[in-house]
Motif scaffolding. Structure first.
Motif, mmCIF file in Angstrom:
data_model
loop_
_atom_site.group_PDB
_atom_site.id
_atom_site.type_symbol
_atom_site.label_atom_id
_atom_site.label_comp_id
_atom_site.label_asym_id
_atom_site.label_seq_id
_atom_site.Cartn_x
_atom_site.Cartn_y
_atom_site.Cartn_z
ATOM 1 N N MET A 1 -5.339 -14.603 9.335
ATOM 2 C CA MET A 1 -5.582 -14.753 8.464
ATOM 3 C C MET A 1 -6.665 -15.978 8.719
ATOM 4 S SD MET A 1 -5.003 -17.385 4.211
ATOM 5 C CE MET A 1 -3.079 -18.023 5.445
ATOM 6 N N LYS A 2 -7.830 -16.206 8.171
ATOM 7 C CA LYS A 2 -8.710 -17.305 8.758
ATOM 8 C C LYS A 2 -9.693 -17.086 8.020
ATOM 9 C CE LYS A 2 -12.973 -17.269 11.735
ATOM 10 N NZ LYS A 2 -13.849 -16.701 12.346
ATOM 11 N N VAL A 3 -9.646 -18.707 7.646
ATOM 12 C CA VAL A 3 -10.468 -19.257 6.595
ATOM 13 C C VAL A 3 -11.428 -19.988 7.256
ATOM 14 C CG1 VAL A 3 -10.111 -21.120 4.938
ATOM 15 C CG2 VAL A 3 -7.761 -19.925 4.626
ATOM 16 N N THR A 4 -12.573 -19.888 5.811
ATOM 17 C CA THR A 4 -13.895 -20.215 6.123
ATOM 18 C C THR A 4 -13.957 -21.520 5.574
ATOM 19 O OG1 THR A 4 -14.669 -18.621 8.080
ATOM 20 C CG2 THR A 4 -16.393 -20.084 7.531
ATOM 21 N N VAL A 5 -15.311 -22.593 5.499
ATOM 22 C CA VAL A 5 -15.533 -22.987 4.047
ATOM 23 C C VAL A 5 -16.671 -23.190 4.738
ATOM 24 C CG1 VAL A 5 -16.242 -25.085 2.747
ATOM 25 C CG2 VAL A 5 -13.717 -25.103 3.716
ATOM 26 N N ASP A 6 -17.907 -22.896 3.762
ATOM 27 C CA ASP A 6 -19.646 -23.026 4.006
ATOM 28 C C ASP A 6 -19.633 -24.732 3.777
ATOM 29 O OD1 ASP A 6 -22.054 -23.959 4.018
ATOM 30 O OD2 ASP A 6 -22.947 -21.770 2.798
ATOM 31 N N ALA A 19 -4.556 -27.042 -4.855
ATOM 32 C CA ALA A 19 -4.141 -25.429 -4.283
ATOM 33 C C ALA A 19 -3.621 -25.097 -3.332
ATOM 34 C CB ALA A 19 -5.516 -24.590 -4.493
ATOM 35 N N ALA A 20 -3.841 -25.829 -2.116
ATOM 36 C CA ALA A 20 -2.998 -25.424 -1.262
ATOM 37 C C ALA A 20 -3.383 -27.112 -0.077
ATOM 38 C CB ALA A 20 -4.133 -24.820 -0.032
ATOM 39 N N PRO A 21 -2.765 -28.016 -0.227
ATOM 40 C CA PRO A 21 -2.320 -29.402 0.645
ATOM 41 C C PRO A 21 -2.748 -29.214 1.513
ATOM 42 C CG PRO A 21 -0.363 -29.269 -1.716
ATOM 43 C CD PRO A 21 -1.161 -28.195 -1.367
ATOM 44 N N ASP A 22 -1.470 -28.319 1.959
ATOM 45 C CA ASP A 22 -1.416 -28.253 3.192
ATOM 46 C C ASP A 22 -2.080 -27.520 4.374
ATOM 47 O OD1 ASP A 22 -0.178 -25.574 2.300
ATOM 48 O OD2 ASP A 22 0.773 -25.438 3.442
ATOM 49 N N VAL A 23 -3.436 -27.199 3.303
ATOM 50 C CA VAL A 23 -4.826 -26.270 4.214
ATOM 51 C C VAL A 23 -5.229 -27.134 4.505
ATOM 52 C CG1 VAL A 23 -5.682 -23.671 4.929
ATOM 53 C CG2 VAL A 23 -3.929 -24.019 4.278
ATOM 54 N N PHE A 24 -6.492 -27.884 2.953
ATOM 55 C CA PHE A 24 -6.913 -28.051 3.179
ATOM 56 C C PHE A 24 -7.351 -29.524 2.687
ATOM 57 C CE2 PHE A 24 -7.570 -23.740 0.932
ATOM 58 C CZ PHE A 24 -9.130 -24.029 2.080
ATOM 59 N N ARG A 25 -7.981 -30.621 2.940
ATOM 60 C CA ARG A 25 -7.295 -32.624 2.862
ATOM 61 C C ARG A 25 -8.635 -32.777 3.100
ATOM 62 N NH1 ARG A 25 -5.692 -29.584 6.455
ATOM 63 N NH2 ARG A 25 -6.048 -30.167 8.089
ATOM 64 N N ILE A 26 -8.498 -33.891 1.769
ATOM 65 C CA ILE A 26 -9.613 -34.728 1.851
ATOM 66 C C ILE A 26 -9.521 -35.964 2.637
ATOM 67 C CG2 ILE A 26 -11.467 -35.904 -0.164
ATOM 68 C CD1 ILE A 26 -12.025 -33.174 -0.192
ATOM 69 N N ASP A 28 -10.787 -39.384 4.580
ATOM 70 C CA ASP A 28 -10.814 -41.048 4.491
ATOM 71 C C ASP A 28 -12.071 -41.202 4.242
ATOM 72 O OD1 ASP A 28 -8.306 -41.538 4.500
ATOM 73 O OD2 ASP A 28 -8.567 -42.379 6.716
ATOM 74 N N GLU A 29 -12.924 -40.421 4.678
ATOM 75 C CA GLU A 29 -14.461 -40.734 4.179
ATOM 76 C C GLU A 29 -15.121 -39.932 2.469
ATOM 77 O OE1 GLU A 29 -14.123 -39.864 7.911
ATOM 78 O OE2 GLU A 29 -13.410 -41.854 8.175
ATOM 79 N N GLY A 30 -13.814 -39.116 2.567
ATOM 80 C CA GLY A 30 -13.797 -38.400 1.443
ATOM 81 C C GLY A 30 -14.988 -36.706 1.623
ATOM 82 N N ARG A 31 -14.646 -36.085 2.999
ATOM 83 C CA ARG A 31 -15.074 -35.140 2.979
ATOM 84 C C ARG A 31 -14.251 -34.029 3.402
ATOM 85 N NH1 ARG A 31 -20.259 -34.332 2.152
ATOM 86 N NH2 ARG A 31 -19.971 -32.455 3.863
ATOM 87 N N LEU A 32 -14.086 -32.897 3.247
ATOM 88 C CA LEU A 32 -12.826 -32.261 3.163
ATOM 89 C C LEU A 32 -13.182 -31.646 4.636
ATOM 90 C CD1 LEU A 32 -11.353 -29.607 1.683
ATOM 91 C CD2 LEU A 32 -13.165 -27.696 2.317
ATOM 92 N N GLU A 33 -11.819 -31.735 5.268
ATOM 93 C CA GLU A 33 -11.148 -30.734 6.497
ATOM 94 C C GLU A 33 -10.140 -29.765 5.994
ATOM 95 O OE1 GLU A 33 -9.062 -34.063 8.067
ATOM 96 O OE2 GLU A 33 -10.760 -35.006 8.735
ATOM 97 N N TYR A 34 -10.199 -29.567 6.993
ATOM 98 C CA TYR A 34 -9.239 -27.742 6.320
ATOM 99 C C TYR A 34 -8.531 -27.270 8.595
ATOM 100 C CZ TYR A 34 -13.999 -24.909 7.307
ATOM 101 O OH TYR A 34 -14.389 -23.771 8.492
ATOM 102 N N ASP A 35 -7.176 -26.777 7.684
ATOM 103 C CA ASP A 35 -7.268 -25.167 8.704
ATOM 104 C C ASP A 35 -7.197 -23.888 9.069
ATOM 105 O OD1 ASP A 35 -5.646 -24.087 10.579
ATOM 106 O OD2 ASP A 35 -3.593 -24.635 9.878
ATOM 107 N N GLY A 36 -8.546 -23.799 9.592
ATOM 108 C CA GLY A 36 -8.767 -22.829 9.784
ATOM 109 C C GLY A 36 -8.344 -21.095 10.246
ATOM 110 N N GLU A 37 -7.269 -21.556 10.517
ATOM 111 C CA GLU A 37 -6.161 -20.195 10.620
ATOM 112 C C GLU A 37 -5.325 -20.382 10.408
ATOM 113 O OE1 GLU A 37 -6.454 -18.414 14.999
ATOM 114 O OE2 GLU A 37 -8.898 -18.751 14.754
#
Length: 62
Positions: A1-6, A19-26, A28-37
């Protein structure tokens, strides 16, 4: 599976991180980070995260 965030659409609401804290996280600067695969066993949570995104910035592909 591939995940892309615009990231130009993402407004860092953080609903995906709930919803998916092990894939998406905010970070310390308040910006989204995520696991793309993420592992395929996370699909249900990732699809839920995409569904709850207020700006529909998340794309999930096989």
């Amino acid at each position: 599976m591939k995940v892309t965030v615009d990231l130009t659409r993402c407004q860092d609401h953080g609903q995906c991180a709930i919803a998916a804290p092990d894939v998406f996280r905010i970070n310390d600067e308040g910006r989204l980070e995520y696991d793309g695969e993420p592992a395929d066993d996370r699909r249900d949570d990732v699809e839920e995260a995409a569904d709850v995104c207020p700006v529909q910035a998340i794309l999930v592909e096989d």
